[in-house]
Design an enzyme around this catalytic site. Structure first.
Site, PDB file in Angstrom:
ATOM      1  N   GLU A 275       0.809  -1.237   0.000  1.00 53.78           N
ATOM      2  CA  GLU A 275       0.000   0.000   0.000  1.00 53.78           C
ATOM      3  C   GLU A 275       0.840   1.285   0.000  1.00 53.78           C
ATOM      4  OE1 GLU A 275      -2.768  -0.407   3.257  1.00 53.78           O
ATOM      5  OE2 GLU A 275      -3.497  -2.330   2.525  1.00 53.78           O
TER       6      GLU A 275
ATOM      7  N   ASN B  55       2.000  -5.308  -3.049  1.00 54.58           N
ATOM      8  CA  ASN B  55       0.588  -5.606  -2.747  1.00 54.58           C
ATOM      9  C   ASN B  55      -0.168  -4.311  -2.487  1.00 54.58           C
ATOM     10  OD1 ASN B  55      -1.438  -7.664  -2.028  1.00 54.58           O
ATOM     11  ND2 ASN B  55      -1.258  -6.884   0.070  1.00 54.58           N
TER      12      ASN B  55
ATOM     13  N   HIS C 187     -10.710  -6.189  -2.048  1.00 52.79           N
ATOM     14  CA  HIS C 187     -11.756  -5.994  -1.033  1.00 52.79           C
ATOM     15  C   HIS C 187     -12.924  -5.285  -1.720  1.00 52.79           C
ATOM     16  CE1 HIS C 187      -9.247  -7.194   2.310  1.00 52.79           C
ATOM     17  NE2 HIS C 187      -8.297  -6.373   1.919  1.00 52.79           N
TER      18      HIS C 187
ATOM     19  N   GLU D  43      -6.315 -10.723  -0.880  1.00 53.96           N
ATOM     20  CA  GLU D  43      -7.120 -10.466   0.325  1.00 53.96           C
ATOM     21  C   GLU D  43      -8.602 -10.434  -0.026  1.00 53.96           C
ATOM     22  OE1 GLU D  43      -5.682  -7.006   2.463  1.00 53.96           O
ATOM     23  OE2 GLU D  43      -3.600  -7.509   2.034  1.00 53.96           O
TER      24      GLU D  43
ATOM     25  N   ASP E 215     -12.365 -10.414  -0.399  1.00 50.32           N
ATOM     26  CA  ASP E 215     -13.657 -10.532   0.281  1.00 50.32           C
ATOM     27  C   ASP E 215     -14.653  -9.645  -0.443  1.00 50.32           C
ATOM     28  OD1 ASP E 215     -12.732  -8.085   1.320  1.00 50.32           O
ATOM     29  OD2 ASP E 215     -12.529  -8.834   3.361  1.00 50.32           O
TER      30      ASP E 215
HETATM   31  O1  G3I Z   1      -4.753  -7.520  19.177  1.00 48.35           O
HETATM   32  C1  G3I Z   1      -5.429  -6.353  19.661  1.00 48.35           C
HETATM   33  C2  G3I Z   1      -6.135  -6.650  20.950  1.00 48.35           C
HETATM   34  O2  G3I Z   1      -5.178  -6.984  21.933  1.00 48.35           O
HETATM   35  C3  G3I Z   1      -6.954  -5.427  21.355  1.00 48.35           C
HETATM   36  O3  G3I Z   1      -7.694  -5.727  22.491  1.00 48.35           O
HETATM   37  C4  G3I Z   1      -7.905  -5.031  20.242  1.00 48.35           C
HETATM   38  C5  G3I Z   1      -8.683  -3.754  20.575  1.00 48.35           C
HETATM   39  O4  G3I Z   1      -9.090  -3.082  19.407  1.00 48.35           O
HETATM   40  O5  G3I Z   1      -7.154  -4.787  19.082  1.00 48.35           O
HETATM   41  C6  G3I Z   1      -6.435  -5.919  18.630  1.00 48.35           C
HETATM   42  O6  G3I Z   1      -5.752  -5.577  17.477  1.00 48.35           O
HETATM   43  C7  G3I Z   1      -6.519  -5.458  16.297  1.00 48.35           C
HETATM   44  C8  G3I Z   1      -5.958  -6.402  15.261  1.00 48.35           C
HETATM   45  O7  G3I Z   1      -6.625  -6.224  14.031  1.00 48.35           O
HETATM   46  C9  G3I Z   1      -6.086  -7.866  15.675  1.00 48.35           C
HETATM   47  O8  G3I Z   1      -7.421  -8.210  15.799  1.00 48.35           O
HETATM   48  C10 G3I Z   1      -6.426  -4.027  15.821  1.00 48.35           C
HETATM   49  O9  G3I Z   1      -7.079  -3.156  16.725  1.00 48.35           O
HETATM   50  C11 G3I Z   1      -7.058  -3.908  14.445  1.00 48.35           C
HETATM   51  O10 G3I Z   1      -6.780  -2.608  13.927  1.00 48.35           O
HETATM   52  C12 G3I Z   1      -6.447  -4.937  13.503  1.00 48.35           C
HETATM   53  O11 G3I Z   1      -7.115  -4.829  12.265  1.00 48.35           O
HETATM   54  C13 G3I Z   1      -6.445  -5.423  11.175  1.00 48.35           C
HETATM   55  C14 G3I Z   1      -6.164  -4.363  10.116  1.00 48.35           C
HETATM   56  O12 G3I Z   1      -5.547  -4.974   9.007  1.00 48.35           O
HETATM   57  C15 G3I Z   1      -5.240  -3.272  10.676  1.00 48.35           C
HETATM   58  O13 G3I Z   1      -4.713  -2.511   9.681  1.00 48.35           O
HETATM   59  C16 G3I Z   1      -7.341  -6.490  10.606  1.00 48.35           C
HETATM   60  O14 G3I Z   1      -7.475  -7.563  11.544  1.00 48.35           O
HETATM   61  C17 G3I Z   1      -6.743  -7.033   9.310  1.00 48.35           C
HETATM   62  O15 G3I Z   1      -7.687  -7.857   8.667  1.00 48.35           O
HETATM   63  C18 G3I Z   1      -6.416  -5.873   8.376  1.00 48.35           C
HETATM   64  O16 G3I Z   1      -5.803  -6.411   7.220  1.00 48.35           O
HETATM   65  C19 G3I Z   1      -5.468  -5.456   6.206  1.00 48.35           C
HETATM   66  C20 G3I Z   1      -4.228  -5.980   5.494  1.00 48.35           C
HETATM   67  O17 G3I Z   1      -3.204  -6.227   6.438  1.00 48.35           O
HETATM   68  C21 G3I Z   1      -3.764  -4.987   4.423  1.00 48.35           C
HETATM   69  N1  G3I Z   1      -4.826  -4.696   3.510  1.00 48.35           N
HETATM   70  C22 G3I Z   1      -6.090  -4.251   4.110  1.00 48.35           C
HETATM   71  C23 G3I Z   1      -6.560  -5.266   5.138  1.00 48.35           C
HETATM   72  C24 G3I Z   1      -7.916  -4.880   5.709  1.00 48.35           C
HETATM   73  O18 G3I Z   1      -7.836  -3.694   6.441  1.00 48.35           O
END
Ligand code: G3I
Length: 448
Positions: free
Chosen positions: A158, A201, A237, A266, A268
């Site tokens: 990105e 990516n 996405h 990715e 969906d």
């Molecule tokens: O692990 C912590 C947890 O300890 C805490 O309690 C909780 C509270 O919000 O947060 C948890 O972390 C979260 C993490 O996912 C694991 O679940 C983060 O807040 C959350 O921001 C994070 O989101 C991820 C996101 O990337 C962040 O940028 C998504 O799961 C993940 O699917 C998403 O994936 C991205 C790709 O890497 C890049 N392309 C876009 C895609 C979708 O956004």
């Protein structure tokens, strides 16, 4: 866990390799009635994003192991997870995913080495020279740890802005190191693990547009100057604001024509029923039409753990039932569903799935909406249960007929029981929180 420990452990665990080989053989001996085996029949992999903390859930692991031939750690290989403070690497969660994948004979995609997001704050505070060293150290640390174990790495993720400009996105790397940071990251990555495919990516690059044109120009330039790049990832996405582009295949093909592999990384698609299934079909058909499209990865196993959970964008619902989108993907891959599987077209068994969304929220209450989607057969009625947290009470309900037992509400249709295969309806309700903001639990949908 340190890098040294992992290498020693791996080398010493000869049995693991034998176990992986056995499982791989078991996969290939199956009929092409899973996503992974059907994709293999087309010379492709079919993967999913995986979260380490769900691997202990039996249905999650069973669905993962049965259906997929590749995994991408959803968050566990990102910079904040792997090098939270400078020079201190932590690989525990990522190792769990890699070990699980290998025990099942699955490949692993590495995601991601250099990205502006999920970046620990210490990286952003470095000056240019230190940042360059830290970027290269991070690539070497992560790729060195998994050397020989990753089929493709998202080296840079990105790096381009959305919108019409085709410009680079502001990030510590872009702002302090300039355009050359991407090339440097790829050169470092090639030396760190020469066997891994190196990918760029991005998202909103799925059709021909200003952003994908800018990425295209970069890849063309890299290929002409011998900068090591092997693949481009198209995140894919999709939802109603960002539908599957009509020139999706054409866009994949023009990148492939530059001499790189393309991967759908990715995937969906928000929605449900036959419309969602049709969109998934378009994506799979586009990949299969491009010989250098080497595989597809969906961004999660089940709707309930998706980053866009309320949009139900994946192939398995919250109960791990196959959705119409699953059947569509399997069919587009040339696989054959087992007509005995509940939810498959032609099985003769009425089935449905129920998914929940909180549609409005205020201090003393909220509105919930349950979407009911018929499986592969038409249905004439459905039943869904909603279990409320003890303090909460329902003050209104529409488009359904409730019956109560304690805090369990069983809802049947009012006027909306008859659904075509893959079609959806739903009911809504208003809840008084009475001090509890917890979500209700939605039980398994049954149909007749
Ligand atoms: O692990 C912590 C947890 O300890 C805490 O309690 C909780 C509270 O919000 O947060 C948890 O972390 C979260 C993490 O996912 C694991 O679940 C983060 O807040 C959350 O921001 C994070 O989101 C991820 C996101 O990337 C962040 O940028 C998504 O799961 C993940 O699917 C998403 O994936 C991205 C790709 O890497 C890049 N392309 C876009 C895609 C979708 O956004």
């Amino acid at each position: 866990m340190s890098m040294t420990v992992r290498r020693l452990t791996r080398a010493a665990t000869a049995g693991l390799v034998a176990a992986a080989a056995l499982t791989a053989a078991a996969h290939s001996a199956e009929a092409a009635d899973t996503l992974g085996s059907a994709a293999a029949g087309q010379g492709r992999y079919f993967g999913t994003a995986v979260a380490a903390n769900h691997l202990g859930e039996a249905d999650y692991a069973a669905t993962l192991d049965r259906e997929f031939s590749s995994v991408t750690p959803e968050n566990e290989m990102k910079w904040d997870a792997t090098e939270p403070s400078r020079g201190t690497f932590s690989f525990g969660s990522a190792d769990r995913i890699v070990d699980h994948a290998q025990s099942q004979g699955m490949d692993v995609r590495g995601h991601t080495l250099v990205w502006h997001s999920q970046l620990p704050s210490w990286v952003g505070s470095l000056g240019a020279s230190d940042l360059r060293t830290a970027m290269n150290d991070h690539i070497n640390g992560l790729m060195g740890h998994y050397k020989g174990e990753i089929h493709s790495w998202d080296v840079v993720n990105e790096a381009f802005q959305d919108g019409g400009s085709g410009a680079r996105r502001s990030s510590p790397f872009q702002d302090k190191l300039g355009n050359g940071f991407i090339e440097e990251a790829f050169r470092t990555a090639r030396a760190a693990d020469p066997a891994a495919k190196l990918c760029y990516n991005d998202y909103n690059t799925d059709g021909v547009n200003a952003k994908s044109n800018a990425v295209y120009d970069m890849v063309k330039d890299f290929k002409s100057r011998g900068v090591p790049i092997d693949c481009v990832g198209f995140q894919s996405h999709f939802n109603s604001n960002s539908p599957v582009p009509s020139d999706y295949r054409q866009n994949l093909q023009r990148f492939a024509d530059l001499g790189v592999d393309v991967q759908i990384t990715e995937l969906d698609i928000e929605g449900s029923g036959s419309a969602q299934a049709a969109d998934y079909t378009k994506v799979v058909e586009a990949c299969l039409a491009v010989s250098r499209c080497t595989g597809m990865t969906v961004w999660g196993v089940t709707d309930k753990y998706s980053w866009r959970s309320s949009g139900t964008p994946l192939l398995f619902d919250g109960n791990y039932s196959e959705k119409p989108a699953y059947d569509a993907v399997l069919s587009a891959l040339g696989g054959s569903g087992d007509p005995g599987d509940p939810g498959d077209p032609g099985d003769g068994t009425p089935s449905c799935t129920a998914t929940y969304t909180r549609t409005a929220d205020w201090s003393s209450g909220y509105n919930g909406q349950v979407t009911i989607t018929a499986g592969g057969e038409p249905i004439s009625s459905w039943t869904a249960t909603v279990t409320l947290p003890a303090q909460q009470s329902v003050s209104a309900l529409w488009n359904g007929t409730p019956a109560w037992s304690g805090n369990v509400m069983t809802v049947r249709p009012s006027w909306n029981g008859t659904l075509a295969a893959g079609a959806s309806t739903g009911f809504g309700f208003t809840v008084a929180k009475n001090g509890s903001d917890a979500a209700p639990a939605i039980g398994i949908c049954t149909a007749s």
